[in-house]
Design a protein around this motif. Structure first.
Motif, PDB file in Angstrom:
ATOM      1  N   GLY A 175      57.926  49.617  39.450  1.00 15.96           N
ATOM      2  CA  GLY A 175      56.701  49.013  39.975  1.00 15.96           C
ATOM      3  C   GLY A 175      55.779  48.611  38.841  1.00 15.96           C
ATOM      4  N   LYS A 176      54.451  48.482  39.140  1.00 21.16           N
ATOM      5  CA  LYS A 176      53.522  48.075  38.080  1.00 21.16           C
ATOM      6  C   LYS A 176      52.805  49.296  37.504  1.00 21.16           C
ATOM      7  CE  LYS A 176      50.605  46.626  41.891  1.00 21.16           C
ATOM      8  NZ  LYS A 176      49.985  45.592  42.649  1.00 21.16           N
ATOM      9  N   ALA A 177      52.671  49.335  36.175  1.00 17.98           N
ATOM     10  CA  ALA A 177      51.951  50.414  35.481  1.00 17.98           C
ATOM     11  C   ALA A 177      52.306  51.802  35.997  1.00 17.98           C
ATOM     12  CB  ALA A 177      50.441  50.188  35.583  1.00 17.98           C
ATOM     13  N   GLY A 207      54.966  55.816  43.478  1.00 18.24           N
ATOM     14  CA  GLY A 207      55.101  57.130  44.105  1.00 18.24           C
ATOM     15  C   GLY A 207      55.393  58.289  43.167  1.00 18.24           C
ATOM     16  N   THR A 208      55.258  58.062  41.855  1.00 22.89           N
ATOM     17  CA  THR A 208      55.665  59.113  40.909  1.00 22.89           C
ATOM     18  C   THR A 208      54.927  60.435  41.159  1.00 22.89           C
ATOM     19  OG1 THR A 208      55.712  57.278  39.365  1.00 22.89           O
ATOM     20  CG2 THR A 208      56.279  59.422  38.484  1.00 22.89           C
ATOM     21  N   LEU A 209      53.595  60.347  41.359  1.00 21.25           N
ATOM     22  CA  LEU A 209      52.826  61.591  41.525  1.00 21.25           C
ATOM     23  C   LEU A 209      53.257  62.341  42.779  1.00 21.25           C
ATOM     24  CD1 LEU A 209      49.259  60.415  40.443  1.00 21.25           C
ATOM     25  CD2 LEU A 209      50.443  62.423  39.531  1.00 21.25           C
ATOM     26  N   ASP A 265      49.100  52.946  49.600  1.00 20.59           N
ATOM     27  CA  ASP A 265      48.864  51.875  48.640  1.00 20.59           C
ATOM     28  C   ASP A 265      48.586  50.609  49.441  1.00 20.59           C
ATOM     29  OD1 ASP A 265      49.674  51.585  45.367  1.00 20.59           O
ATOM     30  OD2 ASP A 265      49.518  49.703  46.498  1.00 20.59           O
ATOM     31  N   ILE A 266      47.766  49.741  48.879  1.00 15.06           N
ATOM     32  CA  ILE A 266      47.411  48.517  49.599  1.00 15.06           C
ATOM     33  C   ILE A 266      48.553  47.493  49.575  1.00 15.06           C
ATOM     34  CG2 ILE A 266      46.384  47.216  47.670  1.00 15.06           C
ATOM     35  CD1 ILE A 266      43.999  46.678  49.675  1.00 15.06           C
ATOM     36  N   ASP A 267      49.463  47.659  48.623  1.00 12.20           N
ATOM     37  CA  ASP A 267      50.517  46.672  48.412  1.00 12.20           C
ATOM     38  C   ASP A 267      51.798  47.115  49.153  1.00 12.20           C
ATOM     39  OD1 ASP A 267      52.563  45.102  47.450  1.00 12.20           O
ATOM     40  OD2 ASP A 267      51.901  45.168  45.353  1.00 12.20           O
ATOM     41  N   PRO A 268      52.204  46.384  50.206  1.00 13.88           N
ATOM     42  CA  PRO A 268      53.390  46.823  50.966  1.00 13.88           C
ATOM     43  C   PRO A 268      54.646  46.895  50.114  1.00 13.88           C
ATOM     44  CG  PRO A 268      52.600  44.652  51.720  1.00 13.88           C
ATOM     45  CD  PRO A 268      51.605  45.155  50.720  1.00 13.88           C
ATOM     46  N   GLN A 269      54.714  46.033  49.095  1.00 14.50           N
ATOM     47  CA  GLN A 269      55.898  46.065  48.220  1.00 14.50           C
ATOM     48  C   GLN A 269      55.983  47.395  47.448  1.00 14.50           C
ATOM     49  OE1 GLN A 269      55.608  42.436  45.998  1.00 14.50           O
ATOM     50  NE2 GLN A 269      57.817  42.164  46.116  1.00 14.50           N
ATOM     51  N   MET A 270      54.786  47.864  46.999  1.00 12.40           N
ATOM     52  CA  MET A 270      54.775  49.141  46.271  1.00 12.40           C
ATOM     53  C   MET A 270      55.171  50.291  47.190  1.00 12.40           C
ATOM     54  SD  MET A 270      54.338  48.296  43.292  1.00 12.40           S
ATOM     55  CE  MET A 270      54.742  49.936  42.790  1.00 12.40           C
ATOM     56  N   ILE A 271      54.713  50.230  48.438  1.00 15.45           N
ATOM     57  CA  ILE A 271      55.086  51.289  49.389  1.00 15.45           C
ATOM     58  C   ILE A 271      56.600  51.279  49.592  1.00 15.45           C
ATOM     59  CG2 ILE A 271      54.934  51.953  51.847  1.00 15.45           C
ATOM     60  CD1 ILE A 271      52.588  52.976  50.232  1.00 15.45           C
ATOM     61  N   CYS A 308      44.850  60.728  42.228  1.00 19.17           N
ATOM     62  CA  CYS A 308      44.863  59.277  42.179  1.00 19.17           C
ATOM     63  C   CYS A 308      44.921  58.744  40.746  1.00 19.17           C
ATOM     64  CB  CYS A 308      43.605  58.830  42.910  1.00 19.17           C
ATOM     65  SG  CYS A 308      43.152  57.200  42.601  1.00 19.17           S
ATOM     66  N   ASN A 309      45.698  57.701  40.563  1.00 18.36           N
ATOM     67  CA  ASN A 309      45.845  57.025  39.271  1.00 18.36           C
ATOM     68  C   ASN A 309      45.552  55.542  39.484  1.00 18.36           C
ATOM     69  OD1 ASN A 309      48.861  55.906  37.574  1.00 18.36           O
ATOM     70  ND2 ASN A 309      46.821  56.041  36.707  1.00 18.36           N
ATOM     71  N   PRO A 310      44.244  55.182  39.520  1.00 22.17           N
ATOM     72  CA  PRO A 310      43.908  53.765  39.744  1.00 22.17           C
ATOM     73  C   PRO A 310      44.211  52.941  38.498  1.00 22.17           C
ATOM     74  CG  PRO A 310      41.931  55.163  39.711  1.00 22.17           C
ATOM     75  CD  PRO A 310      43.067  56.003  39.264  1.00 22.17           C
ATOM     76  N   GLU A 311      44.268  51.638  38.669  1.00 21.70           N
ATOM     77  CA  GLU A 311      44.426  50.786  37.488  1.00 21.70           C
ATOM     78  C   GLU A 311      43.215  50.978  36.586  1.00 21.70           C
ATOM     79  OE1 GLU A 311      45.239  46.892  39.314  1.00 21.70           O
ATOM     80  OE2 GLU A 311      46.537  48.102  40.592  1.00 21.70           O
ATOM     81  N   ARG A 327      33.770  52.648  42.103  1.00 24.30           N
ATOM     82  CA  ARG A 327      32.558  53.008  42.847  1.00 24.30           C
ATOM     83  C   ARG A 327      32.927  53.306  44.304  1.00 24.30           C
ATOM     84  NH1 ARG A 327      28.990  48.279  41.385  1.00 24.30           N
ATOM     85  NH2 ARG A 327      29.578  48.712  39.229  1.00 24.30           N
ATOM     86  N   ARG A 328      33.753  52.407  44.868  1.00 26.39           N
ATOM     87  CA  ARG A 328      34.183  52.602  46.268  1.00 26.39           C
ATOM     88  C   ARG A 328      35.006  53.884  46.386  1.00 26.39           C
ATOM     89  NH1 ARG A 328      37.989  48.832  47.848  1.00 26.39           N
ATOM     90  NH2 ARG A 328      37.912  49.794  49.865  1.00 26.39           N
ATOM     91  N   PHE A 329      35.797  54.188  45.355  1.00 23.81           N
ATOM     92  CA  PHE A 329      36.614  55.402  45.428  1.00 23.81           C
ATOM     93  C   PHE A 329      35.710  56.642  45.436  1.00 23.81           C
ATOM     94  CE2 PHE A 329      39.672  58.655  44.022  1.00 23.81           C
ATOM     95  CZ  PHE A 329      40.639  58.449  44.994  1.00 23.81           C
TER      96      PHE A 329
HETATM   97  C1  SAM Z   1      48.198  52.153  38.251  1.00 22.19           C
HETATM   98  S1  SAM Z   1      48.980  51.845  39.779  1.00 22.19           S
HETATM   99  C2  SAM Z   1      49.554  53.441  40.239  1.00 22.19           C
HETATM  100  C3  SAM Z   1      50.829  53.756  39.532  1.00 22.19           C
HETATM  101  C4  SAM Z   1      51.467  55.026  40.026  1.00 22.19           C
HETATM  102  N1  SAM Z   1      50.807  56.216  39.505  1.00 22.19           N
HETATM  103  C5  SAM Z   1      52.957  55.032  39.658  1.00 22.19           C
HETATM  104  O1  SAM Z   1      53.404  55.956  38.990  1.00 22.19           O
HETATM  105  O2  SAM Z   1      53.651  54.084  40.011  1.00 22.19           O
HETATM  106  C6  SAM Z   1      47.627  51.588  40.875  1.00 22.19           C
HETATM  107  C7  SAM Z   1      48.008  51.227  42.281  1.00 22.19           C
HETATM  108  O3  SAM Z   1      46.789  51.053  43.039  1.00 22.19           O
HETATM  109  C8  SAM Z   1      47.027  50.101  44.073  1.00 22.19           C
HETATM  110  N2  SAM Z   1      45.714  49.630  44.542  1.00 22.19           N
HETATM  111  C9  SAM Z   1      44.841  48.819  43.901  1.00 22.19           C
HETATM  112  N3  SAM Z   1      43.743  48.611  44.689  1.00 22.19           N
HETATM  113  C10 SAM Z   1      43.926  49.317  45.826  1.00 22.19           C
HETATM  114  C11 SAM Z   1      43.149  49.527  47.005  1.00 22.19           C
HETATM  115  N4  SAM Z   1      41.966  48.957  47.148  1.00 22.19           N
HETATM  116  N5  SAM Z   1      43.641  50.331  47.964  1.00 22.19           N
HETATM  117  C12 SAM Z   1      44.859  50.927  47.825  1.00 22.19           C
HETATM  118  N6  SAM Z   1      45.654  50.749  46.745  1.00 22.19           N
HETATM  119  C13 SAM Z   1      45.187  49.961  45.745  1.00 22.19           C
HETATM  120  C14 SAM Z   1      47.893  49.063  43.401  1.00 22.19           C
HETATM  121  O4  SAM Z   1      48.651  48.332  44.367  1.00 22.19           O
HETATM  122  C15 SAM Z   1      48.779  49.906  42.452  1.00 22.19           C
HETATM  123  O5  SAM Z   1      50.030  50.176  43.057  1.00 22.19           O
END
Ligand code: SAM
Length: 397
Positions: A175-177, A207-209, A265-271, A308-311, A327-329
């Motif tokens: 996935g990404k990052a 989903g690593t965590l 996660d907001i991204d269905p592909q990541m899920i 949580c591990n946000p970007e 801020r929203r988090f």
């Molecule tokens: C840094 S990545 C997490 C990486 C994860 N720890 C892993 O090992 O793959 C951050 C994730 O936050 C998700 N994301 C960004 N904004 C979001 C939001 N508003 N609601 C839910 N997920 C969000 C992104 O789609 C991305 O998959």
């Protein structure tokens, strides 16, 4: 004495910030701690300990078995002192090996030259003893020898893991990052979560965590998933001991924990990616995956951790957008997190400030060369949440 007999130094390298948690893991496995450094922990034991460590360790990168330690001031001395070692105990004449190194010696400008001298010593010894020579090259999927040469101090190891232990075998699509699996496990161990309470993971990415949390909660060791280690290519290797250890570990697993593990996660592909990884890790049946904005993440009664591990944005302009997310988090935590302890892992302290809560603890790590921190926010019931004020000072760990 055969090179795999007796008690030897065992070195486990790790990334910065991880060593205290690695030491704790080693102690839990009844291993002595000889030395803890910034990026490694040294223990001592027999070769069956090496097998146990490869299978059990969640936070270390690889397991190095020390073969010899001596002094050498130049590459010729290095070759001369390596030649008498019984390399035929380890390498078959039709086998394959590679050499890695960390070298800081004034006579060596390119560490690849030192690697070649190690290779020459092994190959020449085998040729003299057996009339044939093994192959060598850069692939790390068979035997790997590691040279550590500082000034005139040489230590030569068998790298018994081969590819890093972060490669558990469940994450084919990162996935990404993504977080490295070993770092994800370290963050969870640092939080003190032990699988007895809920684990909620908004912004889960691949989903690593949550997968590492599920493995920990079920007492399933990484060695139940990974199939290949360098030690399996040793001359005379017999698989019985590994099989016995795996069978014992399977019996020690506790698949029926009464907690909830939720990842969104907001991204269905990541899920989708996270679900596929969870299937490979054999924990898909205990994790609830939901595609949604983090603010919609279900937070069950009973308390636990919100991980949580946000970007954290490295490109210009991204930081401003991400400030809104952080801020929203923070608002989400204040509104829905009561009874939980929140943990945010980020490589951007400015962004963490936007959460608007004062961290009770911080731990410092390195993620792919970026200085990162894990910040802990205990969230009590509504009125007890202490918003951060400008005069607040962090309370570093
Ligand atoms: C840094 S990545 C997490 C990486 C994860 N720890 C892993 O090992 O793959 C951050 C994730 O936050 C998700 N994301 C960004 N904004 C979001 C939001 N508003 N609601 C839910 N997920 C969000 C992104 O789609 C991305 O998959």
């Amino acid at each position: 004495m055969h090179l795999l007999e007796g008690r030897h130094h065992i070195v486990v390298p790790c990334s910065p910030g991880v060593a205290p948690f690695l030491s704790r893991e080693l102690r839990d496995l009844k291993m002595p701690i000889i030395e803890e450094r910034a990026t490694s922990v040294t223990s001592k034991g027999g070769f069956s300990d090496v097998l146990r460590l490869n299978l059990n360790l969640r936070t270390g990168q690889r397991v190095l078995w020390r073969l010899a330690a001596f002094k050498a001031s130049d590459p010729d001395q290095l070759y001369e002192k390596l030649m008498p070692l019984a390399w035929e105990d380890l390498v078959t004449p039709d086998g394959y090996f590679s050499v890695t190194s960390v070298v800081d010696n004034p006579t060596i400008r390119d560490s690849r030259f030192a690697n070649i001298r190690v290779k020459d010593a092994i190959v020449d010894r085998l040729r003299r003893r057996c009339g044939r020579r093994p192959d060598s090259g850069p692939r790390r999927d068979k035997l790997v020898f590691h040279l550590f040469w500082q000034q005139d101090e040489v230590k030569i190891y068998l790298d018994t893991s081969g590819p890093t232990l972060a490669q558990r075998g469940y994450r084919l699509d990162p996935g990404k990052a993504p977080l490295r699996e070993t770092l994800a496990a370290t963050l969870i161990l640092a939080s003190g979560w032990n699988g007895s309470k809920n684990f909620v993971n908004p912004m889960c990415g691949s989903g690593t965590l949550v997968i590492e949390a599920a493995l920990l909660a079920q007492n399933r060791i990484p060695g139940l998933l990974r199939e290949a280690y360098s030690f399996q290519s040793l001359a005379g290797y017999k698989s019985a001991e590994l099989r016995t250890l795996q069978a014992q570990a399977r019996r020690a697993a506790r698949p029926d924990r009464k907690i909830r593990l939720i990842a969104t996660d907001i991204d269905p592909q990541m899920i989708q990616v996270a679900k596929e990884n969870a299937v490979r890790a054999e924990v898909d049946d205990v994790i609830e995956f939901v595609t949604c904005d983090f603010a919609e993440t279900p937070v069950p009664e009973g308390g636990g951790v919100l991980f949580c591990n946000p970007e954290y944005g490295v490109r210009l302009g991204e930081e401003e957008e991400l400030k809104i997310t952080y801020r929203r988090f923070g608002d989400f935590l204040k509104q829905k997190g009561s009874g939980y302890e929140a943990f945010i892992f980020s490589g951007n302290r400015n962004l963490l400030k936007e959460v608007g809560l004062r961290p009770a603890r911080r731990w410092h790590f390195d993620n792919g060369g970026i200085a990162c921190e894990l910040a802990a926010y205990p969230l009590y019931t509504g009125s007890l949440i202490k918003p951060k004020t400008d005069s607040d000072q962090p309370n570093p760990a």
